[in-house]
Scaffold this motif. Structure first.
Motif, PDB file in Angstrom:
ATOM      1  N   ILE A  92     -37.466 -47.440  31.597  1.00 24.66           N
ATOM      2  CA  ILE A  92     -38.249 -48.554  31.519  1.00 24.66           C
ATOM      3  C   ILE A  92     -37.994 -49.096  30.207  1.00 24.66           C
ATOM      4  O   ILE A  92     -38.350 -48.999  29.170  1.00 24.66           O
ATOM      5  CB  ILE A  92     -39.773 -48.413  31.581  1.00 24.66           C
ATOM      6  CG1 ILE A  92     -40.260 -47.267  32.782  1.00 24.66           C
ATOM      7  CG2 ILE A  92     -40.793 -49.697  31.489  1.00 24.66           C
ATOM      8  CD1 ILE A  92     -41.497 -47.328  33.079  1.00 24.66           C
ATOM      9  N   PRO A  93     -36.959 -50.058  30.407  1.00 25.99           N
ATOM     10  CA  PRO A  93     -36.545 -50.814  29.225  1.00 25.99           C
ATOM     11  C   PRO A  93     -37.470 -51.751  28.189  1.00 25.99           C
ATOM     12  O   PRO A  93     -38.542 -52.192  28.960  1.00 25.99           O
ATOM     13  CB  PRO A  93     -35.489 -51.784  29.787  1.00 25.99           C
ATOM     14  CG  PRO A  93     -35.046 -51.287  31.073  1.00 25.99           C
ATOM     15  CD  PRO A  93     -36.364 -50.615  31.714  1.00 25.99           C
ATOM     16  N   GLY A  94     -37.391 -51.647  27.370  1.00 23.83           N
ATOM     17  CA  GLY A  94     -38.255 -52.285  26.210  1.00 23.83           C
ATOM     18  C   GLY A  94     -39.627 -51.853  26.011  1.00 23.83           C
ATOM     19  O   GLY A  94     -40.647 -52.573  25.190  1.00 23.83           O
ATOM     20  N   VAL A  95     -40.044 -50.713  26.699  1.00 22.09           N
ATOM     21  CA  VAL A  95     -41.402 -50.004  26.589  1.00 22.09           C
ATOM     22  C   VAL A  95     -41.219 -48.721  25.956  1.00 22.09           C
ATOM     23  O   VAL A  95     -40.555 -47.891  26.456  1.00 22.09           O
ATOM     24  CB  VAL A  95     -41.975 -49.861  28.074  1.00 22.09           C
ATOM     25  CG1 VAL A  95     -43.277 -49.326  27.818  1.00 22.09           C
ATOM     26  CG2 VAL A  95     -42.244 -51.130  28.738  1.00 22.09           C
ATOM     27  N   ALA A  96     -41.393 -48.765  24.618  1.00 18.12           N
ATOM     28  CA  ALA A  96     -41.323 -47.692  23.702  1.00 18.12           C
ATOM     29  C   ALA A  96     -42.105 -46.443  24.416  1.00 18.12           C
ATOM     30  O   ALA A  96     -43.277 -46.703  24.909  1.00 18.12           O
ATOM     31  CB  ALA A  96     -41.848 -47.646  22.503  1.00 18.12           C
ATOM     32  N   MET A  98     -43.804 -44.116  23.068  1.00 17.32           N
ATOM     33  CA  MET A  98     -45.166 -44.008  22.474  1.00 17.32           C
ATOM     34  C   MET A  98     -46.137 -45.018  23.129  1.00 17.32           C
ATOM     35  O   MET A  98     -47.208 -44.537  23.449  1.00 17.32           O
ATOM     36  CB  MET A  98     -45.044 -44.293  20.956  1.00 17.32           C
ATOM     37  CG  MET A  98     -46.012 -43.767  20.157  1.00 17.32           C
ATOM     38  SD  MET A  98     -45.920 -41.888  20.112  1.00 17.32           S
ATOM     39  CE  MET A  98     -46.849 -41.889  18.470  1.00 17.32           C
ATOM     40  N   GLN A  99     -45.707 -46.214  23.373  1.00 19.47           N
ATOM     41  CA  GLN A  99     -46.709 -47.189  24.134  1.00 19.47           C
ATOM     42  C   GLN A  99     -46.878 -46.811  25.186  1.00 19.47           C
ATOM     43  O   GLN A  99     -48.018 -46.727  25.945  1.00 19.47           O
ATOM     44  CB  GLN A  99     -45.930 -48.493  24.103  1.00 19.47           C
ATOM     45  CG  GLN A  99     -46.368 -49.745  24.656  1.00 19.47           C
ATOM     46  CD  GLN A  99     -45.484 -50.765  24.682  1.00 19.47           C
ATOM     47  OE1 GLN A  99     -44.435 -50.781  24.413  1.00 19.47           O
ATOM     48  NE2 GLN A  99     -45.893 -52.002  25.414  1.00 19.47           N
ATOM     49  N   PHE A 100     -45.904 -46.399  26.074  1.00 18.50           N
ATOM     50  CA  PHE A 100     -46.276 -45.884  27.589  1.00 18.50           C
ATOM     51  C   PHE A 100     -47.201 -44.841  27.611  1.00 18.50           C
ATOM     52  O   PHE A 100     -48.092 -44.692  28.428  1.00 18.50           O
ATOM     53  CB  PHE A 100     -44.645 -45.459  28.051  1.00 18.50           C
ATOM     54  CG  PHE A 100     -44.755 -45.068  29.709  1.00 18.50           C
ATOM     55  CD1 PHE A 100     -44.794 -46.065  30.573  1.00 18.50           C
ATOM     56  CD2 PHE A 100     -45.139 -43.658  29.829  1.00 18.50           C
ATOM     57  CE1 PHE A 100     -44.926 -45.534  31.813  1.00 18.50           C
ATOM     58  CE2 PHE A 100     -45.328 -43.284  31.327  1.00 18.50           C
ATOM     59  CZ  PHE A 100     -45.185 -44.389  32.309  1.00 18.50           C
ATOM     60  N   LEU A 144     -38.651 -45.894  26.982  1.00 15.27           N
ATOM     61  CA  LEU A 144     -38.951 -44.694  27.888  1.00 15.27           C
ATOM     62  C   LEU A 144     -37.548 -44.527  28.660  1.00 15.27           C
ATOM     63  O   LEU A 144     -37.238 -45.192  29.461  1.00 15.27           O
ATOM     64  CB  LEU A 144     -40.107 -44.836  28.678  1.00 15.27           C
ATOM     65  CG  LEU A 144     -40.398 -43.566  29.479  1.00 15.27           C
ATOM     66  CD1 LEU A 144     -40.830 -42.403  28.474  1.00 15.27           C
ATOM     67  CD2 LEU A 144     -41.367 -43.727  30.321  1.00 15.27           C
TER      68      LEU A 144
ATOM     69  N   MET B   1     -48.660 -51.751  20.647  1.00  7.27           N
ATOM     70  CA  MET B   1     -49.324 -50.921  21.582  1.00  7.27           C
ATOM     71  C   MET B   1     -50.859 -51.594  21.949  1.00  7.27           C
ATOM     72  O   MET B   1     -50.962 -51.921  23.234  1.00  7.27           O
ATOM     73  CB  MET B   1     -49.676 -49.545  21.016  1.00  7.27           C
ATOM     74  CG  MET B   1     -48.359 -48.775  21.011  1.00  7.27           C
ATOM     75  SD  MET B   1     -48.677 -47.305  20.528  1.00  7.27           S
ATOM     76  CE  MET B   1     -48.587 -47.470  18.749  1.00  7.27           C
ATOM     77  N   GLN B 438     -39.814 -47.633  39.484  1.00  9.62           N
ATOM     78  CA  GLN B 438     -40.220 -47.909  38.268  1.00  9.62           C
ATOM     79  C   GLN B 438     -41.771 -48.040  38.514  1.00  9.62           C
ATOM     80  O   GLN B 438     -42.539 -47.414  37.630  1.00  9.62           O
ATOM     81  CB  GLN B 438     -39.775 -49.236  37.274  1.00  9.62           C
ATOM     82  CG  GLN B 438     -38.427 -49.098  36.619  1.00  9.62           C
ATOM     83  CD  GLN B 438     -38.082 -50.557  36.119  1.00  9.62           C
ATOM     84  OE1 GLN B 438     -38.147 -51.194  36.832  1.00  9.62           O
ATOM     85  NE2 GLN B 438     -37.441 -50.471  35.079  1.00  9.62           N
ATOM     86  N   LEU B 455     -47.060 -54.195  32.069  1.00  7.74           N
ATOM     87  CA  LEU B 455     -46.080 -53.119  30.929  1.00  7.74           C
ATOM     88  C   LEU B 455     -44.599 -53.376  31.283  1.00  7.74           C
ATOM     89  O   LEU B 455     -43.916 -53.591  30.248  1.00  7.74           O
ATOM     90  CB  LEU B 455     -46.712 -51.782  31.406  1.00  7.74           C
ATOM     91  CG  LEU B 455     -45.977 -50.904  30.325  1.00  7.74           C
ATOM     92  CD1 LEU B 455     -46.820 -50.882  29.176  1.00  7.74           C
ATOM     93  CD2 LEU B 455     -46.173 -49.387  30.956  1.00  7.74           C
ATOM     94  N   ASN B 458     -43.622 -56.952  29.824  1.00  3.97           N
ATOM     95  CA  ASN B 458     -43.774 -56.791  28.656  1.00  3.97           C
ATOM     96  C   ASN B 458     -42.507 -56.247  27.969  1.00  3.97           C
ATOM     97  O   ASN B 458     -42.253 -56.604  26.940  1.00  3.97           O
ATOM     98  CB  ASN B 458     -45.049 -56.475  28.113  1.00  3.97           C
ATOM     99  CG  ASN B 458     -46.024 -57.568  27.759  1.00  3.97           C
ATOM    100  OD1 ASN B 458     -45.700 -58.930  27.840  1.00  3.97           O
ATOM    101  ND2 ASN B 458     -47.288 -57.616  28.528  1.00  3.97           N
ATOM    102  N   GLY B 459     -41.966 -55.203  28.613  1.00  2.00           N
ATOM    103  CA  GLY B 459     -40.637 -54.504  28.014  1.00  2.00           C
ATOM    104  C   GLY B 459     -39.467 -55.445  28.284  1.00  2.00           C
ATOM    105  O   GLY B 459     -38.645 -55.562  27.406  1.00  2.00           O
ATOM    106  N   PHE B 460     -39.615 -56.172  29.520  1.00  4.26           N
ATOM    107  CA  PHE B 460     -38.527 -56.928  29.654  1.00  4.26           C
ATOM    108  C   PHE B 460     -38.311 -58.025  28.668  1.00  4.26           C
ATOM    109  O   PHE B 460     -37.136 -58.363  28.550  1.00  4.26           O
ATOM    110  CB  PHE B 460     -38.457 -57.673  31.326  1.00  4.26           C
ATOM    111  CG  PHE B 460     -37.603 -58.495  31.759  1.00  4.26           C
ATOM    112  CD1 PHE B 460     -36.372 -58.142  31.989  1.00  4.26           C
ATOM    113  CD2 PHE B 460     -37.990 -60.107  31.873  1.00  4.26           C
ATOM    114  CE1 PHE B 460     -35.674 -59.071  32.438  1.00  4.26           C
ATOM    115  CE2 PHE B 460     -37.163 -60.658  32.219  1.00  4.26           C
ATOM    116  CZ  PHE B 460     -35.780 -60.316  32.554  1.00  4.26           C
ATOM    117  N   LYS B 462     -39.437 -58.095  25.626  1.00  5.31           N
ATOM    118  CA  LYS B 462     -39.970 -57.787  24.494  1.00  5.31           C
ATOM    119  C   LYS B 462     -38.913 -58.179  23.091  1.00  5.31           C
ATOM    120  O   LYS B 462     -39.523 -58.797  22.037  1.00  5.31           O
ATOM    121  CB  LYS B 462     -39.724 -56.219  24.147  1.00  5.31           C
ATOM    122  CG  LYS B 462     -40.090 -55.589  23.039  1.00  5.31           C
ATOM    123  CD  LYS B 462     -39.943 -54.088  22.783  1.00  5.31           C
ATOM    124  CE  LYS B 462     -40.446 -53.471  21.719  1.00  5.31           C
ATOM    125  NZ  LYS B 462     -39.638 -52.003  21.243  1.00  5.31           N
TER     126      LYS B 462
END
Lengths: 252, 489
Positions: A92-96, A98-100, A144, B1, B438, B455, B458-460, B462
């Motif tokens: 899951i790109p861009g989602v740390a 920890m955040q996940f 992640l 977060m 995903q 989620l 927002n990752g995309f 970032k």
């Protein structure tokens, strides 16, 4: 804890039947191993238990703590304590990481009507669990599974399992792609979670994993059915003699 | 977060197809008659007590505009605009012009309170917020209040409505107005020159680092009103300013026009950072109503080693036509464009940037993230060019599109023009969909579908969110979550 009754299921898109009258019972506190040749339906079973919509149940039922879960969507099943450690965890790109973890944990708590964890409390829990799995805290800052090695991905799966504290853990070929050191760390992580109120289903090709995670029962899956069940000696027997004899005996 | 958590909460709270800022305020308005003519322009100019040169400038632009054609090259589709059916000037009656906060109509303050804008300096000073932001609030056609004026004045910074600036700092305005976007530039910019009503003016003197973020909130309230704001920001040698812009409008059946012009001038070693969170009403789920957003934004890196950076989060408007650009005139100057464009429902976005390399050793960077859902069309259109004499120009462009569902479209139209052999231009583009894998992975961890999409999206985006000032980053993440509600059946 889990009772699968005469389950039939097929791929939603093309109607191919994969599970054909499967029966299986797993009690609380039990570790059940599911083995079987390629294409026998092992991974499919893990997806159906966790509710993936690519598969349709056409007959039979899955009871979890005495209640049918067929009508529940995957996130509801997860919040009720069903956890799947994926064979191929997705990126899951861009989602740390920890955040996940935090989002997942708090979503589950919200579903169960529990208060969200405070950030310090959450971080403390993650750090403890990560240390046990020898996960470098730096890894938790990375998106992640993005660029994780095979071993890191599997450890991240077990880390999530430890944090989410599920009641029914399904490990789908968690040993694939692991060297012996990583296998031991992951197995220790799983063993640490064994408890009288938790059940574990271990899907694997190899006896090797079962030396570290010793099962209470072993079930052989073939063409979408459990064709033989036994104790841990069955796994040793399979390792020595292969599936052919058991398949022939079942066909006879 | 925390921001992501808030996004998710926000999504959970609000029903699909509910625009949060869709309320309307009943305030007595002072309006010019509908339509556009020389008389209307004279009316606007008189209302604003403008000097003669300003009126002449407007009238010249109007004459020019009458001879121009509406551009049709963008990938957007809308019925022809009837410019005689629009109110070009509307002002809250009780507000003759910017005043101290105590003189502002309490109804207006309520509006901005609803929008979550920290107009009340007292609250900010009392420590409600940790960071300070000076705000200029523009309601329909006029600026209603500008905060922190005194404190900024001490630093030598001028931050006021452009109408005030025309009266109080005519030399500065005359020197720079129209020097980046000339009155002849394009159809909508020329229209803006003729009828612009209000907007912000910022002047940062030599060597000054603006002590706080400057912010303007634009609100279209009055029915059938166009908003034509004009913003001018000048950073003298070695100056620095970070400027934020936010926009909202009530929910309405008809389409409303917004045609703004923003000009930035950065002299030697100056830096301007301009951030936008645009959330004009996008129309309902059937594509009825919504704002037409036709905006010309351009920055001129006039001085050597100057830098201009645009960051935009576009979630609103029925139609967006917007290309914040940089003219890299000074040697060693740098331009940046970071963009998130989210479209859902029947929204149409045609947006991107232009990086014009004129000086030596200039560099530019473009990161564009487009997210299309529903029946929307999302186009990135960008131009990177070097002049013959612009040696060692460098550009890096990254354009990523994410599709949600199978009824929307994402398009990338890059124009690259290198007239100097030392130029190094890189262009990367990707288009992807949120994969079933995903989504299932997130669901399996107990994250419900809409929260999972928020989620993943927002990752995309970032990389771009990180470019926004803190206060806006949180707001932007929330908005993206809300904008995508109902995008998955």
């Amino acid at each position: 804890m889990l009772e699968i009754r005469n389950l039939h299921a097929r791929i939603a898109e093309d109607g191919t039947e994969i599970i054909r009258g499967l029966n299986l019972t797993v009690k609380a506190g039990e570790v059940a191993a599911i083995m079987g040749p390629n294409g026998s339906g092992k991974s499919t079973l893990s997806y159906i238990l966790s509710g993936r919509s690519d598969y349709e149940v056409t007959e039979g039922d899955i009871l979890y703590n005495g209640e049918s879960i067929l009508e529940l969507d995957p996130s509801e099943r997860a919040a009720k304590g069903i956890f799947l450690a994926f064979q191929y965890p997705v990126e899951i790109p861009g989602v740390a990481t920890m955040q996940f973890l935090k989002v997942a944990l708090n979503e589950q708590r919200k579903f169960r009507g529990e208060a969200e964890l405070s950030t310090p409390d959450f971080i403390r829990r993650v750090k403890e669990a990560a240390a046990k799995l020898q996960i470098n805290p730096e890894m938790l800052k990375r998106p992640l599974n993005v660029g994780f090695s095979g071993g890191e991905k599997k450890r991240a799966e077990i880390l999530q399992m430890a944090l989410l504290e599920p009641k029914l853990c399904i490990l789908d070929e968690t040993d694939s792609g692991l060297d012996i050191d990583a296998l031991k760390i992951v197995s220790d992580g799983v063993n640490a979670l064994r408890s009288p109120d938790r059940a574990v289903i271990v899907i694997t090709h190899y006896q090797r994993l079962l030396e570290y995670i010793v099962p209470d029962s072993v079930h052989v899956l073939y063409k979408g059915q459990v064709i033989k069940s036994g104790d841990k000696s069955l796994a040793l027997d399979l390792e020595a003699n292969g599936y052919a004899d058991i398949i022939d005996a079942a066909a006879a | 977060m925390a921001a992501v958590q808030e996004t998710i909460d926000q999504v959970a709270l609000i029903d699909v197809d509910q625009y949060k800022y869709g309320f309307e305020t009943t305030i007595e308005m002072d309006k010019a008659p509908k339509g556009l003519s020389e008389d209307i322009i004279r009316f606007i100019s008189a209302k604003k007590q403008e000097p003669e040169w300003m009126l002449e400038w407007r009238l010249d632009a109007y004459e020019r505009w009458l001879t121009m054609q509406e551009p049709d090259w963008a990938r957007v589709d809308y019925p022809k605009i009837d410019f005689n059916d629009i109110y070009f000037y509307a002002a809250p009656k009780s507000t003759p012009g910017p005043t101290s906060i105590d003189d502002v109509d309490p109804e207006l303050l309520k509006v901005y309170e609803k929008l979550g804008i920290p107009l009340r300096e007292q609250e900010i000073l009392a420590g409600v917020k940790t960071s300070k932001i000076a705000v200029d609030a523009v309601f329909d056609s006029v600026s209603v209040v500008t905060t922190f004026k005194e404190e900024l004045k001490k630093a030598g910074v001028i931050f006021m409505s452009i109408s005030e600036a025309v009266r109080e700092h005519p030399d500065l305005v005359r020197k720079y107005l129209g020097s980046v976007v000339p009155p002849t530039d394009n159809y909508y910019a020329t229209l803006n020159c003729a009828v612009f009503t209000d907007g912000s003016f910022v002047y940062i003197p030599k060597g000054v680092r603006c002590p706080m973020e400057l912010s303007t909130y634009f609100r279209i309230n009055e029915k059938g009103t166009g908003q034509f704001e004009r913003t001018l920001i000048i950073a003298e040698e070695g100056a620095y300013v970070s400027y934020l812009e936010g926009c909202t409008a009530p929910q309405r059946d008809e389409n409303q026009l917004h045609a703004a012009v923003v000009e930035l001038v950065a002299l030697d070693d100056a830096e301007i950072k301009y951030s936008t969170v645009q959330n004009w009403y996008p129309g309902d789920k059937n594509g009825k109503g919504g704002i037409y957003n036709f905006v010309t934004k351009r920055g001129d890196c006039r001085g050597n080693r100057s830098k201009i950076s645009w960051t935009q989060v576009e979630t609103g408007s029925a139609i967006t036509w917007k290309y914040p650009s940089c003219i890299l005139r000074g040697d060693d100057s740098r331009g940046e464009f970071y963009s998130i464009a989210v479209s859902n429902g029947y929204q149409q976005i045609d947006s991107g940037t232009k990086m014009i390399h004129l000086g030596k050793n200039t560099s530019s960077r473009i990161v564009s993230k487009g997210i299309a859902a529903g029946f929307s069309q999302n186009t990135y259109r960008g131009q990177v060019s070097t002049h013959r004499k612009a040696s060692n120009a460098r550009n890096f462009t990254q354009c990523d599109s994410l599709l949600i569902g199978d009824k929307c479209g994402a398009h990338t139209v890059p124009y690259i023009e290198a007239k100097n052999s030392t130029a190094q231009f890189e262009h990367e583009a990707t288009t992807s969909k949120i994969s079933e894998d995903q989504l299932f992975y997130c669901l399996q961890r107990g994250i419900p579908t809409e929260a999972a999409i928020a989620l993943i999206v927002n990752g995309f985006v970032k990389e771009v969110i990180q470019e926004l000032p803190m206060e806006f980053a949180v707001e932007a993440q929330k908005l993206i979550g809300i904008s995508l509600e109902g995008s998955v059946g």
